[in-house]
Scaffold this active site. Structure first.
Site: not given
Length: 485
Positions: A177-178, A240, A334
């Site tokens: 999970d960046h 995230h 978004k």
């Protein structure tokens, strides 16, 4: 026993967008800082029929485009580490040639080993694992990093994890999970557990609520097919946002050890209460304006009508002693008004104000942890307004701000994947997601989607360039809380 650092790194999807924008620039930056093992070789593989020199040329172009010039020191040395082997992962045929290119899974002296970074479509996970097994690339000195998405629900996630577990033990699986590679996310652990100031008041006695916002201004871009099958809940909340929540809510681990840290995270995730129908809002953006420019609606971008959500807001609760009664408000979407990722911890008001009646509007203390686009930590405190007055002492809220680049002058702003790739090479799992974490996340997400289906909840329209549907505002304001905009 410390893990053995790998002396080979195998990158699947090496000609793709993620490799060009993130992986290769991160590895080059690590090399420039002298952090990669001197003996490390990097082998790229993908379907593209190119050779070593063409791959290096592609890598050079990517580095010149995506890596700041001041971080490209020794780029020629880095490019010499690279080689390439074309592969169609849907068949076993090419894996033996790939194994020959990579070399044996252990060095002659028993040191080193192979780290694999798998950035492919989930449909290729099974065939790729089978191919690696067929070619002898899954031995005890091989570890594998898995890029999301890891399934679309609990069942599909378990199927992927089962396939990987056929070849790799859990201590050799690195689920990425960046967000966990971002400096400020890691600094949340330092803030909580490295300072006596915060941990004694990090509970329901002193904290009123927590907000976690991940806002994006972009639309579908190049992710049309993936996003419509995923939506905001699977794309952002499941991984995230729940990882951020877990870091805020977890109990103190016994040490900064992979097992200890992840044990406490999974306890927090398992304590999440089932969300009721009136505690969640979904939305989908329609045409509007972002940064002064007109943008199309979701259906217009997609080219067809869709019920996929591009916005989610949730009122969550962690049902344990520390957090009983403290709401965690989550929102992501978004085409929102601002690109921002932040955590807001709102503390309770003082039980009695001695300054009441002096014209001082008391405000609760607040801790703001900014993750992107700027990394900073701001603690808002009440302070006396300078000057003399017949009405007595007047207070005003003032920020104590730590801007991370200013606090650590001379330190590069690193790409999140730098930390994660280095840890994969070195074998440190602390910032990677364990299987039971993933499954706890999916159990909670699947339950919310079941509530949507049972209650017939459909995405509410919101204009691009706003903060989402009005119902998301009502979600907090009925509790006397406003979103931090």
């Amino acid at each position: 026993m410390p893990a053995i650092s790998a002396d080979r790194l195998l990158l699947f999807g090496a000609t793709g967008d993620l490799a060009r924008r993130m992986l290769l620039p991160s590895l080059c930056a690590l090399d420039a800082d002298g952090l990669l093992p001197e003996t490390l070789r990097i082998v790229g593989t993908a379907r593209s029929e190119i050779g070593d020199s063409e791959f290096r040329d592609m890598a050079r172009e990517a580095l010149e485009k995506f890596l700041p010039a001041e971080r490209r020191g020794g780029m020629a040395t880095f490019l010499n580490r690279l080689s390439y082997q074309a592969l169609d992962a849907t068949t076993l045929d090419g894996f033996v040639d790939l194994a020959e290119k990579v070399g044996p899974s252990t060095s002659k002296d028993g040191e080193g080993g192979l780290a694999i970074f798998l950035s492919t479509a989930p449909s290729l996970f099974g065939p790729t694992i089978a191919g690696l097994q067929h070619a002898g690339l899954t031995g005890d000195h091989v570890r594998i990093g898995l890029e999301k998405p890891l399934g679309t629900d609990l069942d599909s996630s378990c199927a992927i994890n089962n396939a990987v577990a056929e070849a790799f033990t859990e201590d050799r699986i690195f689920r990425i999970d960046h967000y966990l590679g971002k400096e400020t996310v890691q600094n949340l652990l330092a803030l909580r557990f490295g300072n006596i100031l915060f941990e004694p008041i990090w509970n329901s006695n002193y904290i009123e609520h927590v907000q976690i916002t991940v806002g994006e201004t972009v639309g579908l871009e190049s992710r049309v097919g993936y996003y419509d099958d995923s939506g905001a809940m699977r794309d952002m909340v499941q991984n995230h946002m729940l990882q951020l929540l877990a870091l805020v809510a977890m109990e103190p681990p016994t040490s900064f050890d992979a097992t200890a840290v992840r044990d406490e995270k999974v306890k927090a995730l398992r304590a999440l209460r089932r969300v009721a129908a009136d505690e969640t809002v979904t939305g989908q953006y329609s045409r509007g304006a972002v940064d002064g420019e007109a943008v199309p609606g979701y259906d217009d971008e997609l080219g067809k009508s869709s019920d996929t959500e591009t916005f989610v807001a949730i009122k969550a609760h962690v049902d344990n002693w520390r957090w009983k009664g403290v709401p965690f408000y989550l929102r992501t979407g978004k085409r929102l008004q601002e690109r921002v990722t932040e955590i807001v911890v709102r503390f309770r008001s003082v039980p009695h104000s001695i300054f009441e009646g002096m014209g001082s509007g008391m405000q609760p203390n607040q801790l703001l942890i900014g993750i992107q686009p700027e990394e900073n930590i701001t603690l808002s405190l009440m302070a006396k307004v300078p000057g003399l007055g017949v009405d007595g002492v007047k207070l005003r809220q003032v920020p104590l701000e730590i801007t991370m680049p200013d606090a650590f002058v001379g330190q590069h702003r690193r790409i999140a994947y730098e930390r994660l790739l280095l840890d994969l090479i070195q074998g440190d799992q602390t910032l990677f997601v364990r299987r039971d974490e993933v499954e706890a996340q999916w159990q909670w997400i699947d339950a919310i989607r079941a509530v949507w289906e049972e209650a017939g909840i459909k995405p509410k329209p919101y204009s691009a360039g706003t903060w989402g549907p009005n119902a998301a505002i009502a979600l907090t304001e009925r509790d006397g809380v406003s979103w931090h905009d």
